[in-house]
Write a protein that holds these residues in place. Structure first.
Motif, PDB file in Angstrom:
ATOM      1  N   ALA A 128       0.826  -1.200   0.000  1.00  0.00           N
ATOM      2  CA  ALA A 128       0.000   0.000   0.000  1.00  0.00           C
ATOM      3  C   ALA A 128       0.860   1.250   0.000  1.00  0.00           C
ATOM      4  O   ALA A 128       0.559   2.222  -0.696  1.00  0.00           O
ATOM      5  CB  ALA A 128      -0.919  -0.011   1.221  1.00  0.00           C
ATOM      6  N   GLN A 129       1.944   1.208   0.764  1.00  0.00           N
ATOM      7  CA  GLN A 129       2.822   2.375   0.791  1.00  0.00           C
ATOM      8  C   GLN A 129       3.637   2.470  -0.492  1.00  0.00           C
ATOM      9  O   GLN A 129       3.920   3.565  -0.985  1.00  0.00           O
ATOM     10  CB  GLN A 129       3.755   2.301   1.989  1.00  0.00           C
ATOM     11  CG  GLN A 129       3.046   2.624   3.295  1.00  0.00           C
ATOM     12  CD  GLN A 129       4.018   2.753   4.438  1.00  0.00           C
ATOM     13  OE1 GLN A 129       4.887   3.606   4.421  1.00  0.00           O
ATOM     14  NE2 GLN A 129       3.888   1.881   5.424  1.00  0.00           N
ATOM     15  N   ALA A 130       3.997   1.300  -1.034  1.00  0.00           N
ATOM     16  CA  ALA A 130       4.817   1.297  -2.233  1.00  0.00           C
ATOM     17  C   ALA A 130       4.052   1.870  -3.423  1.00  0.00           C
ATOM     18  O   ALA A 130       4.617   2.515  -4.293  1.00  0.00           O
ATOM     19  CB  ALA A 130       5.279  -0.124  -2.546  1.00  0.00           C
ATOM     20  N   LYS A 131       2.728   1.648  -3.429  1.00  0.00           N
ATOM     21  CA  LYS A 131       1.969   2.161  -4.572  1.00  0.00           C
ATOM     22  C   LYS A 131       1.672   3.630  -4.388  1.00  0.00           C
ATOM     23  O   LYS A 131       0.984   4.240  -5.205  1.00  0.00           O
ATOM     24  CB  LYS A 131       0.690   1.350  -4.766  1.00  0.00           C
ATOM     25  CG  LYS A 131      -0.364   1.652  -3.731  1.00  0.00           C
ATOM     26  CD  LYS A 131      -1.709   1.013  -4.032  1.00  0.00           C
ATOM     27  CE  LYS A 131      -2.698   1.546  -3.004  1.00  0.00           C
ATOM     28  NZ  LYS A 131      -3.975   0.947  -2.992  1.00  0.00           N
ATOM     29  N   GLY A 132       2.148   4.234  -3.302  1.00  0.00           N
ATOM     30  CA  GLY A 132       2.099   5.678  -3.203  1.00  0.00           C
ATOM     31  C   GLY A 132       1.161   6.247  -2.148  1.00  0.00           C
ATOM     32  O   GLY A 132       0.979   7.447  -2.084  1.00  0.00           O
ATOM     33  N   LEU A 133       0.546   5.376  -1.343  1.00  0.00           N
ATOM     34  CA  LEU A 133      -0.305   5.907  -0.278  1.00  0.00           C
ATOM     35  C   LEU A 133       0.555   6.569   0.797  1.00  0.00           C
ATOM     36  O   LEU A 133       1.665   6.126   1.067  1.00  0.00           O
ATOM     37  CB  LEU A 133      -1.105   4.782   0.375  1.00  0.00           C
ATOM     38  CG  LEU A 133      -2.447   4.409  -0.229  1.00  0.00           C
ATOM     39  CD1 LEU A 133      -3.152   3.444   0.707  1.00  0.00           C
ATOM     40  CD2 LEU A 133      -3.301   5.644  -0.422  1.00  0.00           C
ATOM     41  N   ARG A 134       0.023   7.637   1.388  1.00  0.00           N
ATOM     42  CA  ARG A 134       0.731   8.220   2.523  1.00  0.00           C
ATOM     43  C   ARG A 134       0.758   7.219   3.658  1.00  0.00           C
ATOM     44  O   ARG A 134      -0.128   6.382   3.784  1.00  0.00           O
ATOM     45  CB  ARG A 134      -0.020   9.464   3.010  1.00  0.00           C
ATOM     46  CG  ARG A 134       0.157  10.616   2.083  1.00  0.00           C
ATOM     47  CD  ARG A 134       0.919  11.739   2.791  1.00  0.00           C
ATOM     48  NE  ARG A 134       0.947  12.883   1.890  1.00  0.00           N
ATOM     49  CZ  ARG A 134      -0.106  13.681   1.761  1.00  0.00           C
ATOM     50  NH1 ARG A 134      -1.173  13.475   2.500  1.00  0.00           N
ATOM     51  NH2 ARG A 134      -0.054  14.670   0.921  1.00  0.00           N
ATOM     52  N   ARG A 135       1.751   7.350   4.534  1.00  0.00           N
ATOM     53  CA  ARG A 135       1.913   6.384   5.617  1.00  0.00           C
ATOM     54  C   ARG A 135       0.681   6.350   6.525  1.00  0.00           C
ATOM     55  O   ARG A 135       0.136   5.283   6.816  1.00  0.00           O
ATOM     56  CB  ARG A 135       3.153   6.737   6.433  1.00  0.00           C
ATOM     57  CG  ARG A 135       3.467   5.709   7.500  1.00  0.00           C
ATOM     58  CD  ARG A 135       4.806   5.990   8.155  1.00  0.00           C
ATOM     59  NE  ARG A 135       4.861   5.439   9.507  1.00  0.00           N
ATOM     60  CZ  ARG A 135       5.042   4.168   9.769  1.00  0.00           C
ATOM     61  NH1 ARG A 135       5.163   3.301   8.797  1.00  0.00           N
ATOM     62  NH2 ARG A 135       5.097   3.737  11.015  1.00  0.00           N
ATOM     63  N   THR A 136       0.210   7.538   6.933  1.00  0.00           N
ATOM     64  CA  THR A 136      -0.958   7.559   7.834  1.00  0.00           C
ATOM     65  C   THR A 136      -2.165   6.932   7.155  1.00  0.00           C
ATOM     66  O   THR A 136      -2.896   6.149   7.760  1.00  0.00           O
ATOM     67  CB  THR A 136      -1.314   9.001   8.238  1.00  0.00           C
ATOM     68  OG1 THR A 136      -0.840   9.881   7.229  1.00  0.00           O
ATOM     69  CG2 THR A 136      -0.727   9.366   9.572  1.00  0.00           C
ATOM     70  N   ARG A 137      -2.376   7.293   5.886  1.00  0.00           N
ATOM     71  CA  ARG A 137      -3.524   6.781   5.154  1.00  0.00           C
ATOM     72  C   ARG A 137      -3.445   5.254   5.063  1.00  0.00           C
ATOM     73  O   ARG A 137      -4.428   4.542   5.324  1.00  0.00           O
ATOM     74  CB  ARG A 137      -3.498   7.412   3.762  1.00  0.00           C
ATOM     75  CG  ARG A 137      -4.593   7.023   2.842  1.00  0.00           C
ATOM     76  CD  ARG A 137      -5.819   7.920   3.022  1.00  0.00           C
ATOM     77  NE  ARG A 137      -6.981   7.302   2.423  1.00  0.00           N
ATOM     78  CZ  ARG A 137      -7.262   7.390   1.123  1.00  0.00           C
ATOM     79  NH1 ARG A 137      -6.485   8.082   0.324  1.00  0.00           N
ATOM     80  NH2 ARG A 137      -8.329   6.787   0.633  1.00  0.00           N
ATOM     81  N   ALA A 138      -2.263   4.758   4.730  1.00  0.00           N
ATOM     82  CA  ALA A 138      -2.079   3.309   4.628  1.00  0.00           C
ATOM     83  C   ALA A 138      -2.312   2.656   5.985  1.00  0.00           C
ATOM     84  O   ALA A 138      -2.969   1.615   6.081  1.00  0.00           O
ATOM     85  CB  ALA A 138      -0.675   3.002   4.124  1.00  0.00           C
TER      86      ALA A 138
END
Lengths: 331, 317
Positions: free
Chosen positions: A233-243
């Protein structure tokens, strides 16, 4: 999903029926309402005692199946029978349930929300000071019995009143009862007064619930944090908090949902101690008194109340489970 | 569940990657010679300072509860008619009650009972959980369905209410009935976990091999399945000790638990909760001992969990 929920509901209703029946049968066979009359001097004639016990359907000379049948028949007409003092159990519960529900709702809602938030935060900040504080807090709180915690809060409240100079009739925090006698219940003053009574008891329950949920949520969240899907999820570009919130917390909440139902019965017991220490006349006090007075119908009534609460909590956690876990919705 | 005899892969995994610095296990703990799983667990446990503190505290409290009556002058059933409601003094370390009972002796006596109730109850409930869970998981079918429904029913029945309803029955009889009841309402969640683990262990080669050799099911359960989850059971038993001690306090507080003339920490707290403001020593000494005891046991349980589970504590953030 609807089928899943319907099946769970039927199952939960069945469990409520069975558990209330077991409680009634146990109470009817193990408690001795007759002893209420046996100690009297001069002893009342046996016919009078039998008549009095028959009037409330607690005569141990009537077979227990017959008594149970009568009780169930009353129940079908929404009548929980009479207390040993010849008062309708319905009235007693109708008056007391709101007292307890106030405590239980605040304790369970505030406790679970804050506990989940604290636990998730602690997991994200693992081994940082905030995490250590939270871990120590829940560890110590869960090692203190509710009774002791309630007494500590009560004495702390009295101490705070004394320190801040509230030694007269008006206090900052009240430690006995749910309202100062004589105040109009729905007046502005009465509401503030009730709020001042509510603070300490609900704080006790909330603190315990936070410790409980916080601990489990931290573990559940830690299990999720290392998972591959979160990294993706983070690798595809989501912000850390959002992920963390949409992928991490959501997954970590699934096992917590099932805890919610079981915790509710525990919370009721906790509320019983709190009511006792703070002098509230709620369902917990009613139950304890009913057992000491061998009041079979009241005991059964409170058990039904708790069972229904657990049913509602159980159903809510099933709904939450279905909402959180797509696998349940699809199948 | 087996420990690799060749230490090199483990060592490599520890040295490389971001895990190395976070590992609670010192690298030298995994020596070059093959360490048995038991030795590893003990080493990991000894490395947890808090858990050791907890263990020492539990042992001290245990020793104190049982040895102190032989060392002090006042016994729990003796009245000191020269000291009513005395605050803590050299003679009466924890003060006295209204009737002149020595609070220290009462507290120690109460702690003995609470400890026994906790230990005995935990043993009973963990055994029950292991047996029921394993049988339900291993045999499946009707037995599984019946046991699961029974577990659900017991989970819905509020244990506090049921034991309270039954309390007139064991009033005047031995407190062992009370322990049995406490244990009877404690095992369900663990039994579910055991059942889940059994379901996966059932498919493992060594269990299959035993089954194809004709070993009866109950023997497979006791020989192969339960020993393979011994870590879970040990941790569960430890945690149960503290939760049973807490449950005892709750029930005894309302007079539904330990009955006089027996004394437990619960009856003491129940009797003197009202005196917390006026005669604080009557409440805070038993309550303090109780919290210390429960906290210490929980620390041991937590340490055991970390020691048994090599992955606990090593997590990627």
């Amino acid at each position: 999903m609807a089928r899943f929920l319907l099946r769970r509901l039927v199952y939960l209703v069945l469990l409520v029926i069975v558990s209330t029946s077991v409680a009634y049968l146990l109470a009817a066979t193990q408690l001795h309402p007759r002893s209420r009359y046996e100690g009297r001097n001069p002893p009342p004639p046996p016919e009078v005692v039998d008549a009095a016990l028959d009037a409330v359907n607690m005569n141990d000379k009537t077979p227990v199946t017959v008594r149970f049948g009568r009780w169930v028949e009353g129940l079908l007409h929404a009548d929980l029978g009479l207390t040993i003092e010849n008062q309708p159990v319905n009235d007693e519960i109708g008056r007391r349930m709101w007292v307890s529900l106030r405590l239980l709702l605040i304790g369970s809602i505030a406790g679970s929300l804050l506990g989940v938030a604290a636990g998730a935060y602690g997991a994200v900040k693992q081994y940082r000071p905030a995490d250590h504080v939270l871990t120590i807090f829940s560890f110590v709180t869960l090692s203190i019995p509710t009774v002791v915690l309630a007494v500590l809060f009560k004495n702390a409240g009295i101490g705070l009143n004394n320190v801040l100079g509230f030694t007269g009739n008006t206090k900052l925090l009240y430690t006995t009862g749910e309202i100062t006698p004589g105040l109009a219940i729905w007046s502005w003053e009465g509401l503030i007064n009730r709020l001042a009574h509510l603070v300490l008891p609900s704080l006790v329950l909330t603190v315990i619930a936070i410790a409980f949920y916080g601990r489990y949520q931290r573990n559940a969240m830690l299990d999720v944090l290392g998972s591959d899907f979160l990294r993706t999820a983070q690798a595809k570009g989501l912000r850390r908090t959002r992920a963390l919130v949409t992928h991490g917390l959501r997954t970590a909440l699934i096992p917590m949902a099932t805890f919610f139902a079981y915790e509710f019965a525990l919370l009721f017991v906790g509320a019983t101690f709190t009511e006792k220490i703070f002098g509230w006349h709620g369902m917990g006090e009613y139950f304890v008194d009913a057992v000491t007075k061998s009041d079979v119908n009241s005991v059964a009534g409170v058990t039904l109340f708790v069972a229904v609460l657990v049913l509602i909590a159980g159903f809510l956690s099933d709904v939450a489970y279905a909402a959180l876990d797509p696998r349940v919705r699809v199948s | 569940m087996t420990v690799p005899t060749d230490p090199d892969p483990l060592r490599e995994a520890q040295d490389t990657g971001p895990l190395a610095s976070r590992s609670p296990i010192p690298l030298d703990a995994i020596g070059t010679e093959a360490a048995s799983r038991g030795r590893l667990v003990v080493r990991r446990f000894l490395h947890k300072r808090l858990a050791i503190g907890g263990l020492v505290a539990v042992l001290l409290l245990f020793a104190c509860a049982y040895a102190s009556p032989h060392l002090v002058t006042w016994q729990y059933n003796e009245l000191d008619t020269s000291a009513f409601l005395s605050s803590p003094t050299i003679d009466h370390w924890f003060g006295t009650t209204q009737n002149g009972f020595d609070m220290f002796a009462l507290t120690m006596r109460g702690m003995q009972k609470s400890l026994i109730i906790g230990l005995l109850g935990a043993l009973l409930s963990t055994t029950l959980a292991a047996v029921v869970g394993a049988f339900a998981g291993y045999f499946g079918g009707v037995l599984n369905a019946v046991l699961l429904t029974f577990i659900d029913l017991l989970l819905v029945l509020p244990s506090f209410l049921i034991i309270a309803i039954l309390s007139p029955t064991f009033r005047g009889r031995t407190w062992l009935i009370f322990v049995l009841l406490l244990a009877a309402f404690q095992w369900m969640i663990t039994a579910r976990i055991v059942r889940g683990l059994t379901l996966s262990l059932k498919e493992r080669e060594f269990v299959q091999a035993a089954r194809f050799m004709g070993v009866p099911g109950w023997r497979i359960i006791f020989r192969h399945i339960l020993p393979n989850m011994s870590s879970l059971l040990i941790i569960d038993a430890t945690v149960n000790v503290s939760s049973l001690i807490l449950a005892e306090v709750g029930l005894s507080f309302f007079g539904f638990g330990v009955q006089p003339p027996d004394v437990s920490l619960g009856t003491l707290i129940g009797d003197y909760a009202g005196a917390a403001l006026t005669y604080p020593w009557q409440f805070y000494f038993p309550a303090g001992c109780l919290v210390a005891l429960v906290l210490a046991i929980n620390l041991v349980g937590d340490g055991l969990r970390d020691a048994f589970d090599p992955n606990a504590g090593i997590r990627i953030t």
